[in-house]
Design an enzyme around this catalytic site. Structure first.
Site, PDB file in Angstrom:
ATOM      1  N   GLN A 107      -4.921   3.316  -2.937  1.00  0.00           N
ATOM      2  CA  GLN A 107      -4.352   2.834  -1.672  1.00  0.00           C
ATOM      3  C   GLN A 107      -4.824   1.388  -1.436  1.00  0.00           C
ATOM      4  OE1 GLN A 107      -5.762   6.353  -1.485  1.00  0.00           O
ATOM      5  NE2 GLN A 107      -3.762   6.590  -2.376  1.00  0.00           N
ATOM      6  N   ALA A 140      -1.966   8.350  -4.871  1.00  0.00           N
ATOM      7  CA  ALA A 140      -1.990   7.116  -5.663  1.00  0.00           C
ATOM      8  C   ALA A 140      -1.038   7.259  -6.843  1.00  0.00           C
ATOM      9  CB  ALA A 140      -3.397   6.848  -6.176  1.00  0.00           C
ATOM     10  N   GLY A 141      -0.454   6.152  -7.229  1.00  0.00           N
ATOM     11  CA  GLY A 141       0.336   6.095  -8.452  1.00  0.00           C
ATOM     12  C   GLY A 141      -0.020   4.783  -9.105  1.00  0.00           C
ATOM     13  N   HIS A 142      -0.858   4.830 -10.137  1.00  0.00           N
ATOM     14  CA  HIS A 142      -1.332   3.601 -10.778  1.00  0.00           C
ATOM     15  C   HIS A 142      -0.678   3.478 -12.153  1.00  0.00           C
ATOM     16  CE1 HIS A 142      -5.201   3.507  -8.133  1.00  0.00           C
ATOM     17  NE2 HIS A 142      -4.086   3.474  -7.436  1.00  0.00           N
ATOM     18  N   GLY A 157       2.752 -10.190 -15.906  1.00  0.00           N
ATOM     19  CA  GLY A 157       3.583  -9.121 -16.471  1.00  0.00           C
ATOM     20  C   GLY A 157       2.785  -7.835 -16.477  1.00  0.00           C
ATOM     21  N   GLY A 200      -0.886  -1.224  -0.653  1.00  0.00           N
ATOM     22  CA  GLY A 200      -0.814  -0.407  -1.862  1.00  0.00           C
ATOM     23  C   GLY A 200       0.157  -0.967  -2.888  1.00  0.00           C
ATOM     24  N   ASP A 201       0.061  -0.409  -4.112  1.00  0.00           N
ATOM     25  CA  ASP A 201       0.955  -0.790  -5.213  1.00  0.00           C
ATOM     26  C   ASP A 201       0.865  -2.267  -5.567  1.00  0.00           C
ATOM     27  OD1 ASP A 201       1.834   1.865  -5.205  1.00  0.00           O
ATOM     28  OD2 ASP A 201       3.375   1.432  -3.720  1.00  0.00           O
ATOM     29  N   GLY A 228      -0.851  -3.393  -8.011  1.00  0.00           N
ATOM     30  CA  GLY A 228      -1.088  -3.533  -9.450  1.00  0.00           C
ATOM     31  C   GLY A 228      -2.552  -3.275  -9.793  1.00  0.00           C
ATOM     32  N   LYS A 229      -3.184  -2.427  -8.986  1.00  0.00           N
ATOM     33  CA  LYS A 229      -4.609  -2.106  -9.230  1.00  0.00           C
ATOM     34  C   LYS A 229      -4.787  -1.460 -10.601  1.00  0.00           C
ATOM     35  CE  LYS A 229      -4.543   0.377  -5.462  1.00  0.00           C
ATOM     36  NZ  LYS A 229      -3.234  -0.022  -4.895  1.00  0.00           N
TER      37      LYS A 229
HETATM   38  P1  GDP Z   1      -1.082   0.238  -8.061  1.00  0.00           P
HETATM   39  O1  GDP Z   1      -0.781   1.464  -7.285  1.00  0.00           O
HETATM   40  O2  GDP Z   1      -1.792  -0.797  -7.259  1.00  0.00           O
HETATM   41  O3  GDP Z   1      -1.782   0.516  -9.360  1.00  0.00           O
HETATM   42  O4  GDP Z   1       0.333  -0.402  -8.447  1.00  0.00           O
HETATM   43  P2  GDP Z   1       1.623   0.399  -9.012  1.00  0.00           P
HETATM   44  O5  GDP Z   1       1.351   0.793 -10.407  1.00  0.00           O
HETATM   45  O6  GDP Z   1       2.044   1.452  -8.061  1.00  0.00           O
HETATM   46  O7  GDP Z   1       2.723  -0.730  -8.915  1.00  0.00           O
HETATM   47  C1  GDP Z   1       2.565  -1.945  -9.566  1.00  0.00           C
HETATM   48  C2  GDP Z   1       3.716  -2.119 -10.580  1.00  0.00           C
HETATM   49  O8  GDP Z   1       3.705  -3.464 -11.046  1.00  0.00           O
HETATM   50  C3  GDP Z   1       3.585  -1.269 -11.833  1.00  0.00           C
HETATM   51  O9  GDP Z   1       4.861  -0.924 -12.264  1.00  0.00           O
HETATM   52  C4  GDP Z   1       2.904  -2.212 -12.822  1.00  0.00           C
HETATM   53  O10 GDP Z   1       3.184  -1.888 -14.183  1.00  0.00           O
HETATM   54  C5  GDP Z   1       3.524  -3.503 -12.453  1.00  0.00           C
HETATM   55  N1  GDP Z   1       2.737  -4.733 -12.672  1.00  0.00           N
HETATM   56  C6  GDP Z   1       1.416  -4.948 -12.508  1.00  0.00           C
HETATM   57  N2  GDP Z   1       1.134  -6.256 -12.676  1.00  0.00           N
HETATM   58  C7  GDP Z   1       2.299  -6.869 -12.937  1.00  0.00           C
HETATM   59  C8  GDP Z   1       2.692  -8.234 -13.149  1.00  0.00           C
HETATM   60  O11 GDP Z   1       1.885  -9.141 -13.117  1.00  0.00           O
HETATM   61  N3  GDP Z   1       4.018  -8.469 -13.354  1.00  0.00           N
HETATM   62  C9  GDP Z   1       4.956  -7.476 -13.370  1.00  0.00           C
HETATM   63  N4  GDP Z   1       6.219  -7.808 -13.585  1.00  0.00           N
HETATM   64  N5  GDP Z   1       4.623  -6.206 -13.151  1.00  0.00           N
HETATM   65  C10 GDP Z   1       3.329  -5.913 -12.934  1.00  0.00           C
HETATM   66  P1  IMO Z   2      -1.592   3.328  -4.611  1.00  0.00           P
HETATM   67  O1  IMO Z   2      -2.997   3.706  -4.990  1.00  0.00           O
HETATM   68  C1  IMO Z   2       1.355   2.804  -1.443  1.00  0.00           C
HETATM   69  C2  IMO Z   2       0.997   5.431   2.034  1.00  0.00           C
HETATM   70  C3  IMO Z   2       2.155   6.384   2.237  1.00  0.00           C
HETATM   71  C4  IMO Z   2       2.156   6.495   3.740  1.00  0.00           C
HETATM   72  C5  IMO Z   2       0.657   6.492   4.079  1.00  0.00           C
HETATM   73  C6  IMO Z   2       0.053   7.864   4.260  1.00  0.00           C
HETATM   74  O2  IMO Z   2      -0.566   3.646  -5.627  1.00  0.00           O
HETATM   75  O3  IMO Z   2      -1.547   1.912  -4.120  1.00  0.00           O
HETATM   76  P2  IMO Z   2      -0.633   9.779   2.554  1.00  0.00           P
HETATM   77  O4  IMO Z   2       0.190  10.592   1.604  1.00  0.00           O
HETATM   78  O5  IMO Z   2      -1.727   9.021   1.891  1.00  0.00           O
HETATM   79  O6  IMO Z   2      -1.127  10.573   3.724  1.00  0.00           O
HETATM   80  O7  IMO Z   2       0.398   8.717   3.164  1.00  0.00           O
HETATM   81  O8  IMO Z   2       0.022   5.836   2.986  1.00  0.00           O
HETATM   82  N1  IMO Z   2       0.372   5.488   0.700  1.00  0.00           N
HETATM   83  C7  IMO Z   2       0.569   4.591  -0.271  1.00  0.00           C
HETATM   84  N2  IMO Z   2       1.396   3.529  -0.317  1.00  0.00           N
HETATM   85  N3  IMO Z   2       0.524   3.051  -2.473  1.00  0.00           N
HETATM   86  C8  IMO Z   2      -0.332   4.090  -2.434  1.00  0.00           C
HETATM   87  O9  IMO Z   2      -1.265   4.304  -3.377  1.00  0.00           O
HETATM   88  C9  IMO Z   2      -0.300   4.944  -1.312  1.00  0.00           C
HETATM   89  N4  IMO Z   2      -0.981   6.052  -0.965  1.00  0.00           N
HETATM   90  C10 IMO Z   2      -0.576   6.368   0.272  1.00  0.00           C
HETATM   91  O10 IMO Z   2       3.358   5.839   1.752  1.00  0.00           O
HETATM   92  O11 IMO Z   2       2.723   5.357   4.317  1.00  0.00           O
HETATM   93 MG    MG Z   3       0.838   2.667  -6.762  1.00  0.00          MG
END
Ligand code: GDP
Ligand code: IMO
Ligand code: MG
Length: 427
Positions: free
Chosen positions: A223, A39-41, A414, A12-13, A15-16
């Site tokens: 995720q 999710a936190g996008h 970035g 997860g996280d 950069g989707k």
């Molecule tokens: P997601 O859940 O997959 O959408 O990812 P998150 O948003 O939770 O976390 C990704 C973080 O990286 C966010 O703060 C984005 O703004 C940031 N991000 C995405 N692509 C890039 C990159 O290429 N460089 C940097 N520095 N940040 C990025």
């Molecule tokens: P995005 O879409 C990172 C993780 C939680 C925990 C496990 C189960 O932003 O990538 P849950 O609340 O889903 O039952 O938790 O999954 N988890 C994530 N980790 N990014 C996420 O979403 C996540 N969504 C759930 O931290 O380990």
């Molecule tokens: Mg996220």
């Protein structure tokens, strides 16, 4: 090409949100098909940052249709707050559809999630405590309440009464905590229902209709592969299928309609919550990644566990999802490093293993095998063409692609929409 899918390849996280927002420029429809507000996008446009939980990352374009598909679990209070908050920031929502089949999260789901984690103690999963697992459990148990049920007061009353009664017994006997008032919850949710009603559709039909009309449809995974209920590091997973097959099920679209499947790969690895993570660095390198990358959860604010990129994980993701391209993100976070490591596989009891083990017990004992590459020691966030990247940065991403066996599609340098290098046209 008329369809594309964006899938997380790690924990997860990756950069989707950023990649979906970039690709959404050319899309007509953006669809979320699983997960919920766990999710936190993050999407950054003109240095303004939006943290989206339930709304598809195409929402920032006023001319796209955004769909919350049947496989999503919807917390209506979170959804309505998210709609209000982005409207207050000047975003015009022209076309949002919410599946009548999506399941609804209630306060008792959140409490079960919290109480379960408490009871598990040291063995806790580290969930986001948003009631995601308990809501999916009710769905599988065939007692869940769907968005469409909520819009029909007679049906809703009956189903909610059953669920509140059942859960209140559970709270009293098993968790030893207070229950909920059925009447209060009913009134609260009937109000949400009226606010949500204008958006509710049979999205199984609308998604397929848009595709049949040649509209460009972009599927946004939430995720990631290693959090997949069936294929991830069970039980340290989420309760849905964030893999490409799960996206087909959740959106109600057959697999043959999926044309380009893009796996998002963070240039290193992070994980929130408990569970195996062989390439984790609990040392200076891990601190560098956390501090330079500001690796704290978008949803929970928890510090993310950090480590080197693990291509055994990404290769497993490539297989499970039929990845066509890799989108490598956050390459710029590695700018300051002298050398960069890649975990290419593991040893277990002295034997080399290349496959990602299914057993948690094995997983806990594996030793990562590393390959070390030179860093580039120069900022890259201004680069817009592949050739502008330092040769060491190109060597790093090319090595990832080689190890995983999937071509590079996008390199992100970035968080902003324009900080994106395109190697393959996805749409
Ligand atoms: P997601 O859940 O997959 O959408 O990812 P998150 O948003 O939770 O976390 C990704 C973080 O990286 C966010 O703060 C984005 O703004 C940031 N991000 C995405 N692509 C890039 C990159 O290429 N460089 C940097 N520095 N940040 C990025
Ligand atoms: P995005 O879409 C990172 C993780 C939680 C925990 C496990 C189960 O932003 O990538 P849950 O609340 O889903 O039952 O938790 O999954 N988890 C994530 N980790 N990014 C996420 O979403 C996540 N969504 C759930 O931290 O380990
Ligand atoms: Mg996220």
């Amino acid at each position: 090409m008329a369809t594309a899918m964006v899938i997380g390849t790690q924990w997860g996280d990756e950069g989707k949100g950023k990649i979906v927002d970039y690709l959404a420029q050319k899309a007509d429809v953006v669809i979320r098909s699983q997960g919920g507000n766990n999710a936190g996008h993050t999407v950054v446009v003109n240095d303004q940052s939006f943290a989206l939980r339930l709304l598809p990352s195409g929402i920032l374009f006023s001319d796209k249709t955004c769909i919350i598909g049947s496989g999503v679990v919807v917390n209506p209070s979170v959804l309505l707050a998210e709609i209000d908050s982005i409207k207050a920031r000047g975003v015009h929502i022209s076309s949002l559809e919410i599946s009548t089949r999506a399941h609804v999260i209630f306060p008792y789901h959140i409490r079960i999630d919290e109480e379960d984690e408490k009871l598990k103690g040291e063995a806790k999963i580290g969930t986001t405590k948003n009631g995601i697992g308990p809501c999916y459990a009710d769905k599988v148990n065939r007692i869940g309440i769907r968005v469409g049920d909520m819009l029909d007061e007679a049906v809703f009353r009956e189903k909610l009464k059953y669920n509140v009664t059942l859960k209140n017994r559970l709270f009293k006997m098993y968790y030893e905590c207070d229950g909920f008032s059925y009447e209060e919850m009913l009134q609260e949710y009937l109000e949400y229902a009226e606010k949500i009603r204008p958006y509710v559709r049979d999205t199984d039909y609308s998604v397929n209709y848009y595709i049949s009309q040649g509209k460009k449809a972009l599927f946004e995974g939430a995720q990631a592969t290693m959090l997949d209920l069936d294929h991830g590091t069970y039980p340290f997973v989420t309760s849905s299928n964030p893999t490409s097959g799960g996206a087909c099920v959740g959106a109600g679209v057959g697999p043959r309609k999926m044309e380009n499947i893009v796996g998002v790969v963070k240039a290193y690895t992070t994980r929130v919550g408990a569970g195996p993570f062989p390439a984790e660095q609990i040392n200076e390198a891990g601190e560098y990644l956390r501090n330079t990358g500001h690796e704290f959860g978008t949803v929970t604010g928890r510090p993310r566990r950090c480590g080197w990129l693990d291509t055994a994980v990404v290769k497993y993701a490539a297989m499970l999802n039929s990845l066509d391209y890799l989108a490598i993100t956050r390459l710029d976070i590695l700018d300051g490093l002298d050398t960069i490591k890649i975990c290419t596989g593991y040893t277990y009891e002295g034997e080399k293993i290349e496959e990602y083990p299914a057993s948690l017990a094995v997983m806990e004992k594996v030793q990562p095998i590393y390959e070390t590459l030179p860093g580039w020691k120069t900022p890259i966030s201004h680069c817009r063409n592949y050739e502008e990247l330092p040769k060491e940065a190109r060597a790093y991403v090319e090595r990832i692609s080689e190890l995983v066996g999937v071509p590079l599609g996008i390199v992100s340098v970035g968080p902003n929409r324009d900080q994106t290098i395109i190697l393959q046209s996805i749409f």
